[in-house]
Design an enzyme around this catalytic site. Sequence first.
Site, PDB file in Angstrom:
ATOM      1  N   PHE A  92      -7.340   1.159  -1.783  1.00  0.00           N
ATOM      2  CA  PHE A  92      -8.590   1.695  -1.269  1.00  0.00           C
ATOM      3  C   PHE A  92      -8.400   3.048  -0.602  1.00  0.00           C
ATOM      4  CE2 PHE A  92     -12.322   1.382   1.651  1.00  0.00           C
ATOM      5  CZ  PHE A  92     -13.286   1.200   0.672  1.00  0.00           C
ATOM      6  N   GLN A  95      -6.792 -10.150   1.040  1.00  0.00           N
ATOM      7  CA  GLN A  95      -8.013  -9.330   1.130  1.00  0.00           C
ATOM      8  C   GLN A  95      -8.438  -8.916  -0.265  1.00  0.00           C
ATOM      9  OE1 GLN A  95      -7.972  -6.395   4.673  1.00  0.00           O
ATOM     10  NE2 GLN A  95      -5.896  -6.405   3.935  1.00  0.00           N
ATOM     11  N   HIS A 141     -12.196 -11.659   1.072  1.00  0.00           N
ATOM     12  CA  HIS A 141     -13.254 -10.738   0.644  1.00  0.00           C
ATOM     13  C   HIS A 141     -13.839 -11.140  -0.711  1.00  0.00           C
ATOM     14  CE1 HIS A 141     -11.377  -7.557   3.528  1.00  0.00           C
ATOM     15  NE2 HIS A 141     -12.090  -8.455   4.157  1.00  0.00           N
ATOM     16  N   SER A 156      -0.991  -3.787   3.114  1.00  0.00           N
ATOM     17  CA  SER A 156      -2.287  -3.579   3.761  1.00  0.00           C
ATOM     18  C   SER A 156      -2.138  -2.557   4.877  1.00  0.00           C
ATOM     19  CB  SER A 156      -2.824  -4.889   4.349  1.00  0.00           C
ATOM     20  OG  SER A 156      -4.011  -4.629   5.074  1.00  0.00           O
TER      21      SER A 156
HETATM   22  P1  NAD Z   1      -5.688  -0.334   1.832  1.00  0.00           P
HETATM   23  O1  NAD Z   1      -5.983   0.473   0.616  1.00  0.00           O
HETATM   24  O2  NAD Z   1      -6.376  -0.008   3.108  1.00  0.00           O
HETATM   25  O3  NAD Z   1      -4.122  -0.320   2.139  1.00  0.00           O
HETATM   26  C1  NAD Z   1      -3.179  -0.503   1.131  1.00  0.00           C
HETATM   27  C2  NAD Z   1      -1.820  -0.137   1.717  1.00  0.00           C
HETATM   28  O4  NAD Z   1      -0.844  -0.459   0.737  1.00  0.00           O
HETATM   29  C3  NAD Z   1      -1.705   1.356   2.033  1.00  0.00           C
HETATM   30  O5  NAD Z   1      -1.186   1.520   3.342  1.00  0.00           O
HETATM   31  C4  NAD Z   1      -0.714   1.869   0.965  1.00  0.00           C
HETATM   32  O6  NAD Z   1       0.121   2.895   1.442  1.00  0.00           O
HETATM   33  C5  NAD Z   1       0.074   0.610   0.664  1.00  0.00           C
HETATM   34  N1  NAD Z   1       0.647   0.556  -0.697  1.00  0.00           N
HETATM   35  C6  NAD Z   1       0.012   0.801  -1.866  1.00  0.00           C
HETATM   36  N2  NAD Z   1       0.830   0.549  -2.905  1.00  0.00           N
HETATM   37  C7  NAD Z   1       2.022   0.146  -2.379  1.00  0.00           C
HETATM   38  C8  NAD Z   1       3.262  -0.253  -2.948  1.00  0.00           C
HETATM   39  N3  NAD Z   1       3.445  -0.317  -4.266  1.00  0.00           N
HETATM   40  N4  NAD Z   1       4.273  -0.599  -2.109  1.00  0.00           N
HETATM   41  C9  NAD Z   1       4.096  -0.530  -0.755  1.00  0.00           C
HETATM   42  N5  NAD Z   1       2.935  -0.185  -0.166  1.00  0.00           N
HETATM   43  C10 NAD Z   1       1.904   0.145  -0.973  1.00  0.00           C
HETATM   44  O7  NAD Z   1      -5.924  -1.828   1.395  1.00  0.00           O
HETATM   45  P2  NAD Z   1      -6.369  -3.072   2.226  1.00  0.00           P
HETATM   46  O8  NAD Z   1      -5.709  -3.065   3.551  1.00  0.00           O
HETATM   47  O9  NAD Z   1      -6.225  -4.237   1.346  1.00  0.00           O
HETATM   48  O10 NAD Z   1      -7.948  -2.834   2.472  1.00  0.00           O
HETATM   49  C11 NAD Z   1      -8.794  -2.386   1.463  1.00  0.00           C
HETATM   50  C12 NAD Z   1      -9.983  -3.305   1.186  1.00  0.00           C
HETATM   51  O11 NAD Z   1     -10.478  -2.931  -0.097  1.00  0.00           O
HETATM   52  C13 NAD Z   1      -9.586  -4.756   1.079  1.00  0.00           C
HETATM   53  O12 NAD Z   1     -10.273  -5.405   2.056  1.00  0.00           O
HETATM   54  C14 NAD Z   1     -10.021  -5.227  -0.307  1.00  0.00           C
HETATM   55  O13 NAD Z   1     -11.082  -6.137  -0.197  1.00  0.00           O
HETATM   56  C15 NAD Z   1     -10.547  -4.025  -1.028  1.00  0.00           C
HETATM   57  N6  NAD Z   1      -9.769  -3.664  -2.242  1.00  0.00           N
HETATM   58  C16 NAD Z   1      -9.228  -4.630  -3.035  1.00  0.00           C
HETATM   59  C17 NAD Z   1      -8.471  -4.273  -4.154  1.00  0.00           C
HETATM   60  C18 NAD Z   1      -7.873  -5.362  -5.019  1.00  0.00           C
HETATM   61  O14 NAD Z   1      -8.414  -6.466  -5.066  1.00  0.00           O
HETATM   62  N7  NAD Z   1      -6.752  -5.104  -5.695  1.00  0.00           N
HETATM   63  C19 NAD Z   1      -8.266  -2.942  -4.468  1.00  0.00           C
HETATM   64  C20 NAD Z   1      -8.846  -1.963  -3.630  1.00  0.00           C
HETATM   65  C21 NAD Z   1      -9.609  -2.342  -2.521  1.00  0.00           C
END
Ligand code: NAD
Length: 256
Positions: free
Chosen positions: A42, A108, A128, A202
């Site tokens: 996200f 999430q 979520h 996260s």
């Molecule tokens: P976020 O995007 O806020 O945080 C993701 C974190 O993961 C970031 O700090 C990033 O640097 C880290 N990251 C990404 N890829 C990585 C990797 N390969 N190795 C290590 N670290 C990595 O995500 P969040 O905290 O889950 O919050 C976003 C909200 O958006 C969630 O509540 C969710 O509902 C929704 N969302 C869900 C999805 C999904 O289902 N895959 C995708 C995008 C957003």
Amino acid sequence: MTDIHEASHDGARELQAMIAQAGVVVAFTGAGISTESGVPDFRTPGSPWLKNKPIDYEDFIRSDEARREAWRRKFTMDDLYRGAQPSVGHRALATLVARGTSPGIITQNIDGLHQAAGIPDEAVVELHGNGTYATCLACGLRHELVDIRRGFEATERAPECVACGGMVKSATISFGQAMPAEAMRRARDLTLACDLFVAIGSSLVVYPAAGFPLLAKQRGARLAIVNREPTELDEIADLVVRGEIGDVLGPLAATH
Ligand code: NAD
């Protein structure tokens, strides 16, 4: 004091040792665990999720145009990561559950990839919701996306429930929508049952979800955080591993 590891292999070893010492391990996952599956997170700059201002729940309920726009965006996003497969991280966590080390995962994420990795539905708590199907907001009936899409593309009309005529919405929790009570209860039970809580991928900025790692720590569990960049809760963690999730979790599948 927080033990911070920038090198993934040291951190992976530390995490393995903590898991080996723990009785009950609960993982809490965010969008970062799915980036290695090709699903963008996200908050990383350039994220397609941030291209448009999100449609909140109130607008969805109030406006037919908002509902149509929500469905247009949903199908566009689905096309971006159609066919995504579980990552190394998803598979490592599935191993922990299969071996009885972990009673369940709190996520999430809305992508269903923990279940695709083999974790039974009843062991995945989706805070979520789930974006792989839709539900009627009035009667709760499940609707399949393939049917909704066919109808939407033919008519450009927002879908209505075949059983009661209610509004049909992707089974995810929108901004402004109440958190699912049952999922919140199950997440709390898992959090209180564990002695090691591992937050993975996260940014830990979205509440109330990010309250669970905090609660685990307050109730005496150890807290480990795996993320490539700093998170909001690093300061209170027992272990922070800054690295790629696949590198850090991959060895778990082999040893536990
Ligand atoms: P976020 O995007 O806020 O945080 C993701 C974190 O993961 C970031 O700090 C990033 O640097 C880290 N990251 C990404 N890829 C990585 C990797 N390969 N190795 C290590 N670290 C990595 O995500 P969040 O905290 O889950 O919050 C976003 C909200 O958006 C969630 O509540 C969710 O509902 C929704 N969302 C869900 C999805 C999904 O289902 N895959 C995708 C995008 C957003």
